[in-house]
Design an enzyme around this catalytic site. Structure first.
Site, PDB file in Angstrom:
ATOM      1  N   CYS A  22       0.808  -1.236   0.000  1.00  0.00           N
ATOM      2  CA  CYS A  22       0.000   0.000   0.000  1.00  0.00           C
ATOM      3  C   CYS A  22       0.834   1.275   0.000  1.00  0.00           C
ATOM      4  O   CYS A  22       0.291   2.367  -0.079  1.00  0.00           O
ATOM      5  CB  CYS A  22      -0.977  -0.011   1.170  1.00  0.00           C
ATOM      6  SG  CYS A  22      -2.263  -1.261   0.974  1.00  0.00           S
ATOM      7  N   HIS A  70     -13.469   9.442  -7.493  1.00  0.00           N
ATOM      8  CA  HIS A  70     -12.497   9.632  -8.568  1.00  0.00           C
ATOM      9  C   HIS A  70     -11.469  10.721  -8.247  1.00  0.00           C
ATOM     10  O   HIS A  70     -11.021  11.444  -9.134  1.00  0.00           O
ATOM     11  CB  HIS A  70     -13.179   9.878  -9.908  1.00  0.00           C
ATOM     12  CG  HIS A  70     -13.727   8.626 -10.492  1.00  0.00           C
ATOM     13  ND1 HIS A  70     -14.948   8.108 -10.112  1.00  0.00           N
ATOM     14  CD2 HIS A  70     -13.209   7.755 -11.405  1.00  0.00           C
ATOM     15  CE1 HIS A  70     -15.161   6.985 -10.771  1.00  0.00           C
ATOM     16  NE2 HIS A  70     -14.121   6.733 -11.559  1.00  0.00           N
ATOM     17  N   GLU A 129     -12.561  -1.186   1.992  1.00  0.00           N
ATOM     18  CA  GLU A 129     -11.556  -0.968   0.946  1.00  0.00           C
ATOM     19  C   GLU A 129     -11.589  -2.085  -0.083  1.00  0.00           C
ATOM     20  O   GLU A 129     -11.316  -1.866  -1.255  1.00  0.00           O
ATOM     21  CB  GLU A 129     -10.149  -0.940   1.561  1.00  0.00           C
ATOM     22  CG  GLU A 129      -9.732   0.386   2.069  1.00  0.00           C
ATOM     23  CD  GLU A 129      -8.244   0.435   2.363  1.00  0.00           C
ATOM     24  OE1 GLU A 129      -7.757   1.556   2.527  1.00  0.00           O
ATOM     25  OE2 GLU A 129      -7.580  -0.608   2.443  1.00  0.00           O
TER      26      GLU A 129
END
Length: 139
Positions: A22, A70, A129
């Site tokens: 990550c 986005h 997530e």
């Protein structure tokens, strides 16, 4: 009484300095579960509701979905993440600066606060997530 509405949005982020994958720039299709609690409305067009799901959607859309969807979400206190955001901003791409690291845990707490500040009687925010990994913040 409680009601829950589920939303989705797509965002990218990174966890600079993390000791796993990550640390790289990557994206998620987040699933967001918002639970609100209150007594039932007595009388009128919304009789028997905690709140109208359409009203809940309007608030969550304005406070969470519109800014996060986005966008490159980044920790404004991190130099490398801020540099990437500045590059994207220069290309007129959407970014969202947060005052904390962009972990699911921190974002769930931040979203809870945004919704409380908007006057919503939110009791929990659950942010997924991945299909198998989520964080939940309860006030």
């Amino acid at each position: 009484m409680k009601i829950t509405k589920i939303f989705t949005f797509d965002s990218s982020h990174m966890l600079d300095g993390h000791d796993g994958k990550c640390r790289n720039l990557h994206g998620h299709t987040y699933k967001l579960e918002i639970t609100v609690s209150d007594g039932l409305i007595q009388g009128g067009a919304k009789d028997g509701m905690v709140m109208d799901f359409a009203d809940l959607k309007t608030i969550v859309q304005a406070e969470i979905i519109n800014p996060f969807d986005h966008a490159f979400i980044y920790h404004g206190g991190n130099e490398r993440e801020s540099q990437i955001a500045a590059l994207l901003d220069g290309w007129q791409m959407k970014t969202l600066r947060l005052p904390c690291r962009t972990t699911a845990e921190n974002m769930a707490a931040l979203m809870y606060g945004r919704l409380k500040n908007a006057g919503l009687n939110v009791c929990s925010v659950k942010l997924w997530e991945t299909p198998t990994s989520c964080a939940e913040y309860e006030g």
